[in-house]
Design a protein around this motif. Structure first.
Motif, PDB file in Angstrom:
ATOM      1  N   LEU A   1     -37.475 -36.079 116.028  1.00  0.00           N
ATOM      2  CA  LEU A   1     -36.551 -35.473 116.026  1.00  0.00           C
ATOM      3  C   LEU A   1     -36.013 -34.645 114.867  1.00  0.00           C
ATOM      4  CD1 LEU A   1     -34.670 -38.940 116.376  1.00  0.00           C
ATOM      5  CD2 LEU A   1     -35.004 -37.207 118.013  1.00  0.00           C
ATOM      6  N   PRO A   2     -35.269 -33.402 114.984  1.00  0.00           N
ATOM      7  CA  PRO A   2     -35.060 -32.483 114.111  1.00  0.00           C
ATOM      8  C   PRO A   2     -33.894 -33.329 113.348  1.00  0.00           C
ATOM      9  CG  PRO A   2     -35.106 -31.949 116.774  1.00  0.00           C
ATOM     10  CD  PRO A   2     -34.985 -33.713 116.343  1.00  0.00           C
ATOM     11  N   GLY A   3     -34.259 -33.358 111.586  1.00  0.00           N
ATOM     12  CA  GLY A   3     -33.321 -33.564 110.466  1.00  0.00           C
ATOM     13  C   GLY A   3     -33.834 -34.657 110.233  1.00  0.00           C
ATOM     14  N   VAL A   4     -34.953 -35.393 110.977  1.00  0.00           N
ATOM     15  CA  VAL A   4     -35.068 -36.169 110.168  1.00  0.00           C
ATOM     16  C   VAL A   4     -36.475 -35.929 108.389  1.00  0.00           C
ATOM     17  CG1 VAL A   4     -36.883 -38.509 110.505  1.00  0.00           C
ATOM     18  CG2 VAL A   4     -34.948 -37.514 112.194  1.00  0.00           C
ATOM     19  N   SER A   5     -35.506 -36.249 107.656  1.00  0.00           N
ATOM     20  CA  SER A   5     -36.643 -36.212 105.878  1.00  0.00           C
ATOM     21  C   SER A   5     -37.553 -37.894 105.880  1.00  0.00           C
ATOM     22  CB  SER A   5     -35.592 -35.965 105.011  1.00  0.00           C
ATOM     23  OG  SER A   5     -34.826 -37.155 104.761  1.00  0.00           O
ATOM     24  N   ASP A   6     -37.431 -38.156 106.695  1.00  0.00           N
ATOM     25  CA  ASP A   6     -37.895 -40.067 105.953  1.00  0.00           C
ATOM     26  C   ASP A   6     -37.578 -41.151 106.898  1.00  0.00           C
ATOM     27  OD1 ASP A   6     -40.085 -41.516 104.645  1.00  0.00           O
ATOM     28  OD2 ASP A   6     -38.308 -42.002 104.144  1.00  0.00           O
ATOM     29  N   VAL A   7     -38.658 -41.689 107.441  1.00  0.00           N
ATOM     30  CA  VAL A   7     -38.750 -42.890 108.329  1.00  0.00           C
ATOM     31  C   VAL A   7     -39.086 -44.178 107.685  1.00  0.00           C
ATOM     32  CG1 VAL A   7     -38.891 -43.879 110.583  1.00  0.00           C
ATOM     33  CG2 VAL A   7     -38.430 -41.774 110.117  1.00  0.00           C
ATOM     34  N   GLU A   8     -38.117 -44.828 107.606  1.00  0.00           N
ATOM     35  CA  GLU A   8     -38.738 -46.461 106.913  1.00  0.00           C
ATOM     36  C   GLU A   8     -38.321 -47.878 108.111  1.00  0.00           C
ATOM     37  OE1 GLU A   8     -36.898 -49.842 104.181  1.00  0.00           O
ATOM     38  OE2 GLU A   8     -36.139 -47.738 103.764  1.00  0.00           O
ATOM     39  N   VAL A   9     -39.465 -48.246 108.448  1.00  0.00           N
ATOM     40  CA  VAL A   9     -39.335 -49.064 109.413  1.00  0.00           C
ATOM     41  C   VAL A   9     -39.616 -50.875 108.770  1.00  0.00           C
ATOM     42  CG1 VAL A   9     -40.853 -50.379 111.385  1.00  0.00           C
ATOM     43  CG2 VAL A   9     -40.513 -47.651 110.687  1.00  0.00           C
ATOM     44  N   GLU A  10     -38.556 -51.148 109.003  1.00  0.00           N
ATOM     45  CA  GLU A  10     -38.481 -52.901 108.412  1.00  0.00           C
ATOM     46  C   GLU A  10     -38.725 -54.019 109.310  1.00  0.00           C
ATOM     47  OE1 GLU A  10     -35.693 -56.361 106.146  1.00  0.00           O
ATOM     48  OE2 GLU A  10     -35.394 -53.896 106.762  1.00  0.00           O
ATOM     49  N   LEU A  11     -39.832 -54.902 108.949  1.00  0.00           N
ATOM     50  CA  LEU A  11     -39.632 -55.743 110.149  1.00  0.00           C
ATOM     51  C   LEU A  11     -39.276 -56.994 109.970  1.00  0.00           C
ATOM     52  CD1 LEU A  11     -43.821 -55.002 111.060  1.00  0.00           C
ATOM     53  CD2 LEU A  11     -41.766 -53.647 111.980  1.00  0.00           C
ATOM     54  N   GLY A  12     -38.839 -57.941 111.185  1.00  0.00           N
ATOM     55  CA  GLY A  12     -38.211 -58.534 111.322  1.00  0.00           C
ATOM     56  C   GLY A  12     -39.013 -60.483 112.321  1.00  0.00           C
TER      57      GLY A  12
END
Length: 379
Positions: free
Chosen positions: A72-83
């Protein structure tokens, strides 16, 4: 000028393209996306709920989620947390996957089911029934169909090896998510026993195992379900007729007269169970020699004899769906877990097997149980 960070709604829309690799539905549809946050710097945090703590596909889900959001435009970082889902969430998911039915049932026996069920049978072992089953399944999947395979040969299971499945199914409480190999969902008792341990069961336990494969496994919306039956006309063949009364028999034989005679008996069970015989596949029909000639190692005409005999017994026309030549590529593919229609698609056997699959895919579905959209008029 850098683009503005995406909205939460835009992130969720991107996540609708992330498909659970076992259930084959978007994670947004399954209630797996618990929370999404986006800050002013374009950092996105996504919390995913796994169906079970030890989900074997968590790395795939994490990678796919990160990739979908990062695009996606404008995304600088992605953190994925799992539950992990709560018991209540898992119960809601199971009910959703069962089409709103809280109780277990055989989905393919429901009135109006559009899944074609083929029980692949043979009179004796060693005719290549399992090889035909897995290659037809993969070839049908390549035709764009949703396909499942039940390895119903409990005592002689071999489908996991032939499809290259080396992991156990995932359990969501009392629901089983089958592994997917080459685009085919597959279940086998071989996935539940350690090593090469034999299964020593009698009739009632065999029936119960088959019933669980049909009711406890989440199959999704299948176009075709293939069952690899044990040789002969024993308990499993009878259980298939009871649990799946709309199933069709696909009889596999070799050209050899002795094998053909036994195959006739396997197909003739349809006269007692009232099943339809979809047709006959003649396997190991000939060996193609380097000079282009054919060596009929096991004789000739067995498939035609079986089809003609079954036609007389059942009072209908039973077609020979195809003749599959002897091909070392079939054996090599089975040993490696890569069916010949994938491993060597140009080989004579692969071409013949894909021809059988296309014939099955083209056959008109039965109108039994289907609404014709007719309204009776008064006179």
């Amino acid at each position: 000028m850098s683009p503005s960070p995406p909205s939460v709604e835009q992130v969720r829309e991107a996540l609708s393209g992330v498909v659970d690799p076992e259930i084959r539905r978007p994670v947004t549809e399954l209630g797996m996306v618990e929370h999404v946050e986006v800050d002013a710097a374009g950092r996105v945090r996504v919390r995913l709920l796994l169906t079970v703590a030890g989900c074997p596909m968590k790395d795939t889900l994490t990678r796919d989620t990160r990739g979908a959001v990062a695009a996606l435009p404008g995304v600088s970082d992605v953190e994925v947390e799992l539950g992990v889902m709560s018991p209540e969430q898992r119960e809601a998911l199971r009910t959703q996957l069962r089409g709103g039915q809280a109780e277990k049932e055989v989905p393919f026996a429901r009135a109006g089911s559009r899944t074609r069920v083929f029980a692949v049978a043979s009179g004796k072992g060693g005719v290549g029934k399992s090889s035909v089953t897995v290659n037809l399944a993969v070839a049908l999947a390549e035709e764009g169909m949703s396909v499942g395979v039940v390895d119903a040969d409990v005592h002689g299971f071999s489908v996991p090896r032939m499809l290259g499945v080396d992991r156990s199914p995932t359990r969501v409480d009392d629901m089983i998510l089958p592994p997917v190999a080459h685009g085919v969902r597959v279940i086998s008792i071989g996935m539940f026993v350690p090593g090469n341990q034999p299964v020593v069961w009698r009739g009632p336990m065999l029936h119960r195992a088959l019933q669980q494969f049909l009711t406890d496994v989440f199959w999704g919306d299948l176009d075709v379900l293939l069952l690899d039956l044990p040789p002969g006309t024993g308990d499993i063949a009878i259980s298939v007729a009871q649990l799946l009364p709309g199933s069709e028999l696909l009889v596999v034989t070799t050209p050899q007269q002795a094998a053909a005679e036994v195959a006739e008996r396997a197909g003739s069970i349809a006269s007692q169970t009232r099943q339809h015989v979809a047709g006959v596949v003649e396997n190991m029909s000939w060996l193609e020699l380097p000079d282009g000639s054919r060596l009929e190692v096991f004789g000739s005409g067995g498939g035609a004899r079986v089809a003609e005999s079954l036609g007389r017994t059942l009072g209908t026309t039973v077609p020979v769906l195809g003749q599959v030549p002897l091909d070392t590529a079939v054996r090599e593919g089975g040993d490696e877990g890569v069916p010949v229609v994938v491993r060597d698609p140009g080989s004579p056997a692969a071409v013949a097997l894909r021809g059988v699959a296309r014939g099955l895919a083209r056959r008109r579905q039965s109108l039994v149980g289907a609404s014709l959209g007719l309204t009776p008029s008064s006179r």
